[in-house]
Design an enzyme around this catalytic site. Structure first.
Site, short mmCIF file in Angstrom:
data_model
loop_
_atom_site.label_atom_id
_atom_site.label_comp_id
_atom_site.label_asym_id
_atom_site.label_seq_id
_atom_site.Cartn_x
_atom_site.Cartn_y
_atom_site.Cartn_z
N HIS A 49 2.30 -7.69 40.21
CA HIS A 49 1.63 -6.34 39.75
C HIS A 49 0.01 -6.50 39.63
O HIS A 49 -0.26 -7.65 39.29
CB HIS A 49 2.00 -6.31 38.13
CG HIS A 49 3.86 -5.87 38.08
ND1 HIS A 49 4.70 -6.40 38.45
CD2 HIS A 49 3.83 -4.80 36.98
CE1 HIS A 49 5.68 -5.81 37.78
NE2 HIS A 49 5.32 -4.73 37.38
N GLU B 91 -2.30 -1.80 37.27
CA GLU B 91 -1.72 -0.88 36.41
C GLU B 91 -2.61 -0.47 35.42
O GLU B 91 -2.18 -0.72 34.11
CB GLU B 91 -0.22 -1.49 36.13
CG GLU B 91 0.51 -0.37 35.53
CD GLU B 91 1.94 -0.99 34.94
OE1 GLU B 91 2.73 -0.16 34.31
OE2 GLU B 91 2.20 -2.06 34.98
N ASP C 235 11.64 1.15 35.39
CA ASP C 235 12.28 0.88 34.30
C ASP C 235 12.97 1.95 33.91
O ASP C 235 13.02 2.54 32.84
CB ASP C 235 11.41 0.45 33.21
CG ASP C 235 10.36 -0.72 33.45
OD1 ASP C 235 11.06 -1.81 33.33
OD2 ASP C 235 9.29 -0.67 33.65
#
Length: 528
Positions: A375, A378, A461
């Site tokens: 990741h 973000e 998600d």
């Protein structure tokens, strides 16, 4: 031809050349379309245009300002009414490369599984009432038989805060003024999901929406990380993915908890047994698909080992060694390693640089290969620690970048992603709900596409956001750009396989299957 006509023709030619040159990096224009694809492309574009001028222009009582690519949670029911969504739901999506296992199964299904388990109990910090039902979070846990509770309700004034109540009793005795058993279900599901009011009003800042977002995982952990539920949860994830046209998965599993609660209510199931369960369910699903003559629809799944960015660098070393041990025992399952969590508030990659560099050296010593799949970016930050994560992800050799929302601020990073084949796992609906953009037309995805950065669309998600599968994300992208078309979605799907961790032979096999599925899909579009 008059001079005016000649000038106009020359201008039109120069204009077409400039547009073509400007879009020359786009991956979706590099593969020629077949005659059938050209027809399908036109059909889809015509449907998109028609629905933009009808469904998205009409007045709707529940949607005050409809437009294509609008806030997902507000427009979701309208999306379901479109012909375009129905077409895309049949599209072969390739691979799902960015999804957190803890948030991949419909919340209603998870609650249904939980209600079948006598060992599961719930407790709250205070009696649930009409005034606090929307703010009190349930805490779930499976208890050993000798600790089962006789308490009957979490809504009675006699409830002692923090007392465990069996989930069945709590549901059956939920106060009728709060909806009774149905009200209990609504309360639990509300704690597992983000609703439109939370996303766009009460939790309208990034910090607030992340607080709500994080709370859903705290609630679900007590349900999912219970040995009798875990395999059925995984099975449902695979099943619904297959139904949406997903043929391969690389799921992020959070290994922060070092053990899972077993059927006996004891917290003693180690990570190794988690992988044994995952592998068993995967094999069972694949065997079932094979018996149905549908083995090409689901070629497998792997795990990206993750832990949370709030652990210390010293603590990280334990997880890195654990990841290596699991890779050695389950080389076919462990696909990579990642650190997850709110980049804006948690520890940046640079603070973990020493154990991460050691991890690469340890892999060589142990004869394993575990790519980083970080990741990074973000964030809305520009030069913030979260934004700077993209530099460290690149320098550490990340195979892909999760989200990479801020990558568009870094021309050199975009060049490196294009040149080195580093795909971005872009999660459009997640980015919008978590307040990085207000709607899909505001998303920077077109900048990535126009710079030739490989992209694999992902759902992130889905149980929290309600974007189960990948069709919703594909839809939001398609309706938000006049440039993007069916050929763009084709490239997303193909690149999701191309930039997976499958080896060369596996990729060739997967892409060959997908191309056959794509041809059948195109035939279906043309025949509509």
């Amino acid at each position: 031809m008059s001079s005016t006509e000649s000038d106009l023709a020359e201008y039109q030619e120069r204009r077409a050349t400039l547009i073509r040159d400007d879009r020359s990096y786009r991956r979706d224009i590099q593969a020629p379309l077949s005659p059938a694809e050209i027809k399908a492309e036109k059909i889809v574009r015509d449907i998109r245009a028609l629905e933009a001028s009808t469904i998205w222009k009409q007045e709707h009582a529940s949607v005050p300002h409809p437009f294509p690519g609008m806030e997902f949670l507000t427009g979701r029911n309208l999306i379901l009414q479109t012909k375009l969504f129905k077409i895309l739901s049949k599209m072969p999506k390739g691979a799902l490369l960015h999804a957190h296992l803890d948030a991949t199964v419909n919340s209603e299904f998870l609650l249904k599984l939980a209600l079948q388990q006598p060992a599961l109990h719930v407790k709250v910090p205070q009696t649930i009432t009409l005034s606090n039902v929307d703010s009190i979070l349930p805490e779930f846990r499976a208890l050993p038989l000798d600790q089962y509770s006789n308490a009957l309700s979490v809504t009675e004034t006699s409830y002692e805060p923090g007392t465990w109540v069996s989930i069945q009793n709590a549901r059956a005795a939920f106060d009728p003024s709060l909806g009774g058993p149905t009200g209990f279900d609504k309360w639990v599901i509300g704690a597992l999901m983000i609703n439109p009011t939370e996303a766009y009003n009460t939790h309208s800042t990034i910090a607030k929406i992340w607080e709500k977002f994080t709370s859903t995982f705290i609630v679900s952990a007590g349900l999912i990380r219970f040995a009798p539920i875990f395999p059925e949860y995984i099975r449902e994830f695979f099943k619904t993915s297959i139904e949406d046209g997903i043929m391969y998965i690389e799921a992020r599993i959070n290994f922060l908890y070092k053990t899972m609660i077993g059927e006996d209510g004891e917290d003693n199931i180690p990570h190794r047994e988690w992988l044994v369960t995952f592998d068993r369910v995967l094999n069972e699903v694949q065997e079932n698909m094979k018996r149905q003559g549908r083995e090409g629809e689901f070629i497998g799944a792997r795990i990206i080992y993750t832990t949370i960015r709030f652990i210390t660098p010293e603590e990280l070393e334990w997880y890195l060694e654990d990841c290596i041990a699991l890779k050695k025992e389950f080389p076919h399952l462990i696909a990579g390693f990642d650190l997850v969590g709110n980049e804006n508030e948690l520890i940046p990659l640079i603070d973990y640089i020493q154990p991460l560099l050691k991890f690469r050296a340890r892999q060589k010593e142990e004869g394993v290969d575990i790519p980083f799949i970080f990741h990074a970016g973000e964030t809305l930050g520009d030069g913030s620690a979260a934004d700077m994560n993209v530099y460290d992800a690149i320098l550490l050799g990340t195979k892909r970048i999760g989200h990479g929302y801020s990558v568009v601020k870094h021309p050199k990073i975009m060049d490196l992603c294009r040149e080195r084949g580093i795909a971005l796992e872009v999660c459009p609906i997640s980015n919008e709900i978590l307040r990085l953009c207000s709607s899909m037309p505001m998303h920077p995805l077109p900048i990535l596409l126009n710079n030739g950065v490989p992209v694999a669309l992902s759902s992130d998600d889905p149980s929290v956001f309600g974007n189960m599968g990948l069709t919703f994300d594909f839809f939001q992208v398609l309706v938000s750009s006049e440039v993007s078309g069916l050929s763009t979605l084709r490239q997303f799907a193909r690149d999701s396989l191309e930039f997976s961790t499958l080896n060369s032979e596996e990729k060739q096999h997967a892409i060959a299957i997908w191309e056959h599925q794509w041809e059948s899909f195109i035939e279906g579009v043309v025949s509509t």
